[in-house]
Design a protein around this motif. Structure first.
Motif, mmCIF file in Angstrom:
data_model
loop_
_atom_site.group_PDB
_atom_site.id
_atom_site.type_symbol
_atom_site.label_atom_id
_atom_site.label_comp_id
_atom_site.label_asym_id
_atom_site.label_seq_id
_atom_site.Cartn_x
_atom_site.Cartn_y
_atom_site.Cartn_z
ATOM 1 N N ARG A 113 0.831 -1.202 0.000
ATOM 2 C CA ARG A 113 0.000 0.000 0.000
ATOM 3 C C ARG A 113 0.867 1.254 0.000
ATOM 4 N N GLU A 114 1.932 1.246 0.804
ATOM 5 C CA GLU A 114 2.808 2.416 0.852
ATOM 6 C C GLU A 114 3.507 2.633 -0.487
ATOM 7 N N THR A 115 3.950 1.560 -1.116
ATOM 8 C CA THR A 115 4.608 1.668 -2.418
ATOM 9 C C THR A 115 3.663 2.272 -3.449
ATOM 10 N N VAL A 116 2.424 1.794 -3.453
ATOM 11 C CA VAL A 116 1.431 2.302 -4.405
ATOM 12 C C VAL A 116 1.169 3.784 -4.175
ATOM 13 N N GLU A 117 1.036 4.194 -2.923
ATOM 14 C CA GLU A 117 0.746 5.592 -2.627
ATOM 15 C C GLU A 117 1.919 6.501 -2.975
ATOM 16 N N ARG A 118 3.128 6.051 -2.727
ATOM 17 C CA ARG A 118 4.293 6.862 -3.061
ATOM 18 C C ARG A 118 4.453 6.978 -4.572
ATOM 19 N N ALA A 119 4.112 5.908 -5.305
ATOM 20 C CA ALA A 119 4.144 5.981 -6.765
ATOM 21 C C ALA A 119 3.071 6.937 -7.263
ATOM 22 N N ARG A 120 1.896 6.898 -6.653
ATOM 23 C CA ARG A 120 0.792 7.764 -7.068
ATOM 24 C C ARG A 120 1.163 9.241 -6.928
ATOM 25 N N ALA A 121 1.992 9.559 -5.950
ATOM 26 C CA ALA A 121 2.403 10.949 -5.730
ATOM 27 C C ALA A 121 3.281 11.479 -6.862
ATOM 28 N N LEU A 122 3.789 10.590 -7.727
ATOM 29 C CA LEU A 122 4.652 10.993 -8.829
ATOM 30 C C LEU A 122 3.871 11.340 -10.101
ATOM 31 N N VAL A 123 2.568 11.182 -10.075
ATOM 32 C CA VAL A 123 1.750 11.538 -11.240
ATOM 33 C C VAL A 123 1.820 13.050 -11.443
ATOM 34 N N PRO A 124 2.120 13.526 -12.655
ATOM 35 C CA PRO A 124 2.214 14.962 -12.905
ATOM 36 C C PRO A 124 0.930 15.699 -12.541
ATOM 37 N N ALA A 125 1.083 16.904 -12.027
ATOM 38 C CA ALA A 125 -0.072 17.721 -11.646
ATOM 39 C C ALA A 125 -0.975 17.965 -12.852
ATOM 40 N N GLY A 126 -2.263 17.861 -12.640
ATOM 41 C CA GLY A 126 -3.219 18.108 -13.710
ATOM 42 C C GLY A 126 -3.566 16.890 -14.530
ATOM 43 N N GLU A 127 -2.883 15.766 -14.306
ATOM 44 C CA GLU A 127 -3.174 14.543 -15.055
ATOM 45 C C GLU A 127 -3.965 13.570 -14.190
ATOM 46 N N VAL A 128 -4.784 12.767 -14.830
ATOM 47 C CA VAL A 128 -5.626 11.798 -14.137
ATOM 48 C C VAL A 128 -5.010 10.407 -14.259
ATOM 49 N N LEU A 129 -4.741 9.770 -13.130
ATOM 50 C CA LEU A 129 -4.175 8.429 -13.145
ATOM 51 C C LEU A 129 -5.268 7.419 -13.470
ATOM 52 N N LEU A 130 -5.100 6.713 -14.585
ATOM 53 C CA LEU A 130 -6.073 5.718 -15.007
ATOM 54 C C LEU A 130 -5.750 4.334 -14.467
ATOM 55 N N GLY A 131 -4.474 4.050 -14.307
ATOM 56 C CA GLY A 131 -4.064 2.750 -13.793
ATOM 57 C C GLY A 131 -2.578 2.697 -13.530
ATOM 58 N N GLN A 132 -2.180 1.867 -12.572
ATOM 59 C CA GLN A 132 -0.755 1.628 -12.324
ATOM 60 C C GLN A 132 -0.593 0.216 -11.779
ATOM 61 N N HIS A 133 0.539 -0.400 -12.126
ATOM 62 C CA HIS A 133 0.769 -1.776 -11.696
ATOM 63 C C HIS A 133 2.261 -2.074 -11.768
ATOM 64 N N GLY A 134 2.707 -2.993 -10.924
ATOM 65 C CA GLY A 134 4.080 -3.450 -10.991
ATOM 66 C C GLY A 134 4.354 -4.108 -12.333
ATOM 67 N N VAL A 135 5.527 -3.822 -12.912
ATOM 68 C CA VAL A 135 5.822 -4.305 -14.256
ATOM 69 C C VAL A 135 7.244 -4.845 -14.324
ATOM 70 N N PHE A 136 7.429 -5.886 -15.108
ATOM 71 C CA PHE A 136 8.725 -6.515 -15.362
ATOM 72 C C PHE A 136 8.807 -6.822 -16.852
ATOM 73 N N LEU A 137 10.001 -7.159 -17.318
ATOM 74 C CA LEU A 137 10.093 -7.738 -18.657
ATOM 75 C C LEU A 137 9.507 -9.135 -18.623
ATOM 76 N N ALA A 138 8.786 -9.508 -19.664
ATOM 77 C CA ALA A 138 8.307 -10.881 -19.760
ATOM 78 C C ALA A 138 9.513 -11.820 -19.815
ATOM 79 N N GLU A 139 9.337 -13.000 -19.279
ATOM 80 C CA GLU A 139 10.449 -13.946 -19.189
ATOM 81 C C GLU A 139 11.057 -14.263 -20.546
ATOM 82 N N ARG A 140 10.236 -14.299 -21.587
ATOM 83 C CA ARG A 140 10.739 -14.671 -22.910
ATOM 84 C C ARG A 140 11.306 -13.496 -23.697
#
Length: 220
Positions: free
Chosen positions: A8-35
């Motif tokens: 929860r803390e990681t998500v909230e700290r990431a959310r604080a990085l959204v530029p002012a005036g923009e609407v966050l539609l979605g965020q999720h942890g991401v990696f390169l696919a294994e292949r």
């Protein structure tokens, strides 16, 4: 701190990085696919460079180094060369393969962004707003030191440059190909709960049965 509280803390700290005036539609942890091919060490960006390395990070360096050296290939010399050289992905790519475009393409920049070089364990998240797609980094050092670690925005591009996202859960649950306006694409993996909702925030969504959309050049 429980794992749920950490997430929860990681998500909230990431959310604080959204530029002012923009609407966050979605965020999720991401990696390169294994292949998907991995960029060489010098292709990967340095992130959170001002953060100090924790004791736990120093202690795990030999383990991570050995895993990197012997996990890529059975030949340790070849693995070392591949990890430090700026080698382009091999072979001719076609629809259905995990990566298309060089490391300097839009897909290449995404692949490099989700494999940063950091001093400590770092959460990498993709954010989609009403204007852009960006990759953000949130240090996990807090959970060892008790103090909040650093957080910053890495690579980003205008949302209009992302022409489609293609669900490849036929290969592995959470795998998606992200296609760009320059004709390149990269396979990433959304890990953890809720990954199936992440693709819903992109303008054009494809299944693995749909053909890759290749932009048609506009005559000059």
């Amino acid at each position: 701190m429980s794992r749920t509280d950490r997430g929860r803390e990681t998500v909230e700290r990431a959310r604080a990085l959204v530029p002012a005036g923009e609407v966050l539609l979605g965020q999720h942890g991401v990696f390169l696919a294994e292949r998907a091919p991995r960029p060489g060490c010098f292709r990967r960006p340095r992130a959170l460079r001002w953060e100090r390395r924790t004791l736990g990070s120093w202690l795990t360096l030999p383990v991570l180094g050995a895993a990197r050296l012997y996990g890529v290939t059975w030949n340790p010399v070849e693995a070392l060369v591949e990890s430090i050289t700026e080698r382009e992905p091999k072979g001719k790519k076609k629809p259905g393969e995990p990566f298309h475009g060089g490391w300097d393409s839009m897909a290449g920049h995404l692949a490099r962004a989700v494999t940063p070089r950091t001093k400590n364990s770092t959460a990498v998240l993709m954010q989609v707003t009403d204007r852009r797609v960006q990759v953000v980094y949130v240090s996990q050092a807090r959970f060892l030191t008790g103090r909040a670690g650093a957080a910053e925005v890495g690579w980003g591009t205008d949302l209009r440059n992302v022409t489609w996202i293609r669900d490849r859960s036929d290969v592995a649950g959470g795998d998606h190909e992200v296609g760009f306006a320059d004709g390149s694409w990269c396979s990433v993996h959304f890990g953890g709960q809720g990954w199936s909702r992440m693709s819903d925030v992109f303008p054009v969504r494809l299944t693995h049965l749909d053909p890759v959309l290749v932009p048609v050049p506009v005559p000059g």
